[in-house]
Design a protein around this motif. Structure first.
Motif: not given
Ligand SMILES: [Zn+2]
Length: 408
Positions: A179-190
């Motif tokens: 699975v891919m997590l990238l800057y996951s704390d900014e998921y909604e924003k990105r």
């Protein structure tokens, strides 16, 4: 899998054997492809190791070059890996046809042993869509390589989407799930900002359910991560392996202007240790950058960050394993880069690479140790790798499951 009935019975004399800490002189026996107590009956042969250094084979926990389009490329790949002494591998994102191209060449006693995740799970516009589109443009991938069992990427937007696609994910018989997590704390924003295309991943809120579904199917989960926040989100969701160390490739511009998002805390490392999760390094890419002069800023910053994070993981006894994510090489250059950081002693690094890494890839097998009952797979080195780590390249003899592997 462990026993290979036609492998010869051999007495191995005058070797110095690595036990995970140091080398000790011993006589060893192998029969039917496993190490045994005292030889039973007359051995087929005696091998005099002449004081040389015996270690378990190396492993590569993260590489996408475990693929082949023809028998020739499959044979060349196996030769490259066995020559370097790397007998175990893990491919976290592959198309099924590349995996099929290796059938008969891998996961056989005289080949290398590899696990495959098949297509990785990401979110809309998420990594590695950029790579996929580039490969599509040059004809190396197909329009059908998204959202299909044969393909490269599953795009999962929400829970209903996951439920719908899950049977097709399992239909490809993956060895594990990526699975891919990238800057996951900014998921909604990105998610809906095109400047972050390819620099976002799956919705982290879906991850606990993915892990639970995978574990009920008997599959482990590896998470791609970029930041310390991703590292935490992955562990809190219960993943088994972290596919990269934070900051391994810098930010969207492959720079590290601010290292704060990539620094692991004591609490992060403690969490990884408590969960028994493995952390794959993939740090050696920066070894190509200059260490001196006006262009050396990135390299120096990266070396400092990586050494700091590795020290943090070591302090909390996290199971760090060696993987390069380097398409052109095996894990040898990665291990050499890790040695250059000086965080682990040569013996510690050797144990991570030859014991922890194979067992992370094949937890159900008795590999990575040179003791009776374990698979008789090993490398014989001319020179002591604990004295100088580059001696890992002085391979004189390669044996896998009791069979001698010829060198190129
Ligand atoms: Zn990768």
């Amino acid at each position: 899998m462990a026993q290979t009935t036609d492998a010869p019975s051999v007495v191995l004399i005058n070797g110095q054997w690595f036990d995970g800490v140091r080398f000790t002189a011993r006589t060893m026996y192998m029969s039917h492809g496993v190490f045994t107590d005292l030889g039973t009956g007359k051995p087929d042969s005696v091998i005099d190791l002449r004081g040389r250094f015996v270690i378990p084979p190396f492993a590569e926990a993260h590489n996408h070059n475990f693929d082949a389009g023809s028998p020739e490329t499959a044979r060349a790949l196996v030769a490259k890996y066995t020559d370097d002494g790397v007998f175990y591998g893990q491919n976290p994102s592959n198309v099924l046809r590349a995996r099929r191209g290796l059938a008969g060449f891998v996961n056989v006693p005289t080949g290398i042993d590899v696990t495959f995740s098949n297509a990785g799970l990401t979110g809309p516009g998420g990594h590695p869509m950029g790579l996929y589109l580039r490969n599509l443009g040059r004809g190396a991938m197909l329009p059908t390589d998204t959202n299909s069992t044969e393909g490269f990427i599953w795009i999962i937007a929400n829970k209903a989407d996951l439920a719908r696609k899950w049977p097709s994910i399992l239909a490809g018989k993956p060895d594990f799930i990526k699975v891919m997590l990238l800057y996951s704390d900014e998921y909604e924003k990105r998610l809906n900002d095109s400047t972050f295309f390819n620099w976002r991943g799956i919705d982290p809120k879906l991850l606990p359910e993915i892990v639970q579904r995978a574990h009920s199917a008997g599959l482990r989960v590896m998470a791609h991560i970029e930041t310390a926040a991703d590292f935490r989100n992955a562990l809190e969701s219960g993943v088994d392996q972290i596919g990269h160390m934070p900051g391994f490739r810098g930010n969207e511009q492959t720079k590290l202007p601010d290292v704060a998002p990539y620094e692991l805390s004591d609490a992060d490392a403690e969490l990884a240790a408590r969960r028994g999760a493995f952390v794959v390094t993939t740090l050696g890419g920066v070894a190509a950058l200059p260490t001196n002069g006006p262009d050396s800023v990135m390299r120096r910053t990266a070396d400092r960050l990586f050494a700091r994070n590795l020290r943090m993981l070591k302090k909390h006894r996290v199971r760090v394993i060696v993987g390069s994510d380097s398409y052109r090489t095996t894990s040898v250059p990665e291990a050499m880069y890790l040695a250059s950081l000086g965080v682990y002693t040569n013996a510690e690094l050797l144990r991570l690479w030859t014991e922890e890494t194979p067992r992370a890839i094949f937890p159900e097998r008795r590999i990575g140790r040179l003791v009776p009952g374990y698979e008789a797979s090993f490398l014989v080195l001319d020179k002591d790798p604990t004295a100088d780590f580059s001696n890992v390249k002085t391979i004189r003899l390669r044996v896998k499951q009791g069979f001698t592997i010829p060198s190129k």
